[in-house]
Scaffold this motif. Structure first.
Motif, short mmCIF file in Angstrom:
data_model
loop_
_atom_site.label_atom_id
_atom_site.label_comp_id
_atom_site.label_asym_id
_atom_site.label_seq_id
_atom_site.Cartn_x
_atom_site.Cartn_y
_atom_site.Cartn_z
N HIS A 78 0.83 -1.20 0.00
CA HIS A 78 0.00 0.00 0.00
C HIS A 78 0.86 1.25 0.00
O HIS A 78 1.94 1.27 0.60
CB HIS A 78 -0.99 0.01 1.17
CG HIS A 78 -0.37 -0.06 2.54
ND1 HIS A 78 -0.04 1.06 3.25
CD2 HIS A 78 -0.04 -1.10 3.34
CE1 HIS A 78 0.45 0.72 4.44
NE2 HIS A 78 0.48 -0.59 4.52
N ASP A 111 6.06 1.44 7.37
CA ASP A 111 4.72 0.92 7.04
C ASP A 111 4.06 1.79 6.00
O ASP A 111 3.36 2.72 6.34
CB ASP A 111 3.88 0.85 8.31
CG ASP A 111 2.54 0.17 8.07
OD1 ASP A 111 2.33 -0.39 6.99
OD2 ASP A 111 1.70 0.20 8.99
N MET A 112 4.20 1.44 4.67
CA MET A 112 5.15 0.47 4.19
C MET A 112 5.83 0.94 2.92
O MET A 112 5.98 0.22 1.97
CB MET A 112 4.48 -0.90 4.01
CG MET A 112 3.33 -0.89 3.02
SD MET A 112 2.86 -2.59 2.47
CE MET A 112 4.16 -2.95 1.29
N GLU A 145 -5.18 0.86 2.58
CA GLU A 145 -4.99 -0.30 3.44
C GLU A 145 -5.21 0.11 4.88
O GLU A 145 -5.74 -0.63 5.68
CB GLU A 145 -3.57 -0.87 3.29
CG GLU A 145 -3.39 -2.26 3.89
CD GLU A 145 -3.00 -2.26 5.35
OE1 GLU A 145 -3.10 -3.31 5.99
OE2 GLU A 145 -2.60 -1.20 5.88
N GLU A 146 -4.81 1.35 5.20
CA GLU A 146 -4.89 1.83 6.58
C GLU A 146 -6.29 2.33 6.93
O GLU A 146 -6.59 2.56 8.09
CB GLU A 146 -3.87 2.96 6.81
CG GLU A 146 -2.42 2.59 6.48
CD GLU A 146 -1.77 1.71 7.55
OE1 GLU A 146 -2.50 1.24 8.44
OE2 GLU A 146 -0.56 1.50 7.47
N GLU A 174 4.67 -5.90 3.99
CA GLU A 174 4.35 -5.28 5.29
C GLU A 174 5.50 -5.51 6.28
O GLU A 174 6.19 -6.52 6.21
CB GLU A 174 3.07 -5.89 5.87
CG GLU A 174 1.79 -5.50 5.14
CD GLU A 174 1.29 -4.10 5.49
OE1 GLU A 174 1.99 -3.38 6.23
OE2 GLU A 174 0.21 -3.74 4.99
ZN LIG Z 1 0.91 -1.48 6.39
#
Ligand SMILES: [Zn+2]
Length: 390
Positions: A78, A111-112, A145-146, A174
């Motif tokens: 991501h 991240d990431m 993604e978050e 990740e």
């Molecule tokens: Zn992540």
């Protein structure tokens, strides 16, 4: 393969660090990609990838594939990051990508964006040296993604399935490492489901309890049993399922009022021994056994993800051997941590692992990553590709 020499590693470190810095300088807080994906797509195109942006709602996704044959190996990740928190608390501004000693600071360093940069530079070198590699190599990138993760990886996987594009192997970058790079590879994740339980009663004066119905008293035994229940014993790859109450709310603040409702929020992180359905059913059974009738409560469940597991096989073997080659580190296969977008990809039947930088500072103030690790990670990814696609 022996560990790379310092001379071999230097350009890999520099290249990966520079790309990671470029990514960090784009403040791509979920779901705003800030041009990260177009920038990466341009590089991938140069390496022979066919790039297909798949924007969904306000989420940017990128599917980039090189080759038409199977097996299909996917590098996934991501480009979005979590918010910075208090800016004044950062030693270096979170989007300046400052390098100090061996550490690169910035939101998303670990991240990431570090993992994404390492995957890109690994693929670039691999495709240059092995333009006729077997199978296909692809990237699946998302900018959500978050966040809610509704229009991201899940949607791309849906589209790929609809046109029969089947992922055989997936490496998610990740941040899986704990103490040193490569010490931990995730080959599964626990599931996550939670609920808001509202127990209904009748408000009244504490001096006249016969005219009221106290929802706190009604719920106490059930909550105690839920919290103490042995949900399963886990298995070879997963610890036992856990139940945690996170919020509990009742009462008006007055000491002489019996509240009308009690609201409880709880979450279970669960192993592959259970499913969300089984958990929901058992919860209802426990509530009933402790005297709560269906009329006494409403329960709203949320599912964050079912658990998934990749049994040790070709991909885990390749990762373990590559980490030993490049980093000299022994690896533990693990299913810890929260959920990840792996939960959308693994159900397609793909072998899936997560391997990335150390996760000690993720989502924190002063998030950072070791620049040397970025180079080693990129070399490790390249080594995995060689094992799987040559
Ligand atoms: Zn992540």
């Amino acid at each position: 393969m022996p560990e790379p020499t310092e001379q071999e590693l230097r350009p890999i470190v520099q290249n990966t660090r520079d790309l990671c810095r470029e990514l960090i300088k784009r403040p791509s807080v979920t779901p705003d990609d800030q041009g990260c994906q177009p920038m990466l797509a341009e590089r991938l195109q140069t390496s022979g990838f066919t790039c297909e942006p798949m924007r969904c709602g306000d989420v940017d996704n990128l599917w980039a594939r090189r080759g038409a044959e199977g097996p299909l190996f996917v590098l996934a990740g991501h480009t979005d990051v979590v918010p910075t928190g208090d800016l004044s608390a950062w030693t270096h501004p979170p989007f300046d990508a400052v390098v100090e000693g061996d550490l690169l600071y910035g939101r998303g360093a670990a991240d990431m964006k570090g993992g994404v940069a390492a995957m890109i530079t690994a693929a670039e070198r691999f495709c240059k040296v092995h333009p006729d590699h077997r199978g296909s190599l692809a990237f699946l990138l998302t900018s959500d993604e978050e966040g809610p993760a509704v229009d991201g990886t899940a949607k791309v996987v849906e589209r790929l399935s609809a046109r029969d594009e089947h992922i055989d192997y997936c490496l998610l970058g990740e941040p899986s490492s704990a103490q040193v790079l490569g010490d931990t590879v995730r080959h599964g994740r626990r599931g996550s489901t939670g609920a808001t339980l509202t127990v209904h009663g009748t408000q009244g004066h504490v001096a006249y309890p016969h005219l009221a119905d106290n929802p706190v008293h009604k719920a106490l035994a059930a909550l105690n049993t839920l919290a103490g229940a042995q949900w399963d014993n886990g298995n070879e790859h997963f610890p036992a399922t856990t139940f945690q109450i996170s919020n509990i709310k009742a009462g008006t603040g007055a000491t002489n009022v019996i509240p009308a409702t009690l609201e409880v929020q709880f979450n279970l992180r669960f192993s592959t021994e259970l499913t969300t359905r089984a958990i929901w059913q058992r919860t209802d059974e426990i509530l009933a056994s402790e005297g709560l009738q269906p009329d006494d409560y409403t329960i709203n469940w949320q599912v964050s993800g079912e658990p998934f597991l990749t049994e040790p096989a070709a991909l885990t073997d390749a990762a373990i051997a590559a980490i030993k080659d490049i980093c000299g580190t022994d690896t533990t296969l693990d299913t810890g941590g929260g959920t990840s977008d792996g939960r959308f990809i693994a159900p397609t039947g793909a072998q899936l692992i997560e391997l990335g930088p150390c996760n000690a500072t993720i989502h924190q103030i002063d998030e950072c990553v070791s620049v040397t690790d970025l180079g080693l990670l990129s070399a490790t990814y390249e080594n995995i590709l060689s094992r799987m696609l040559l």
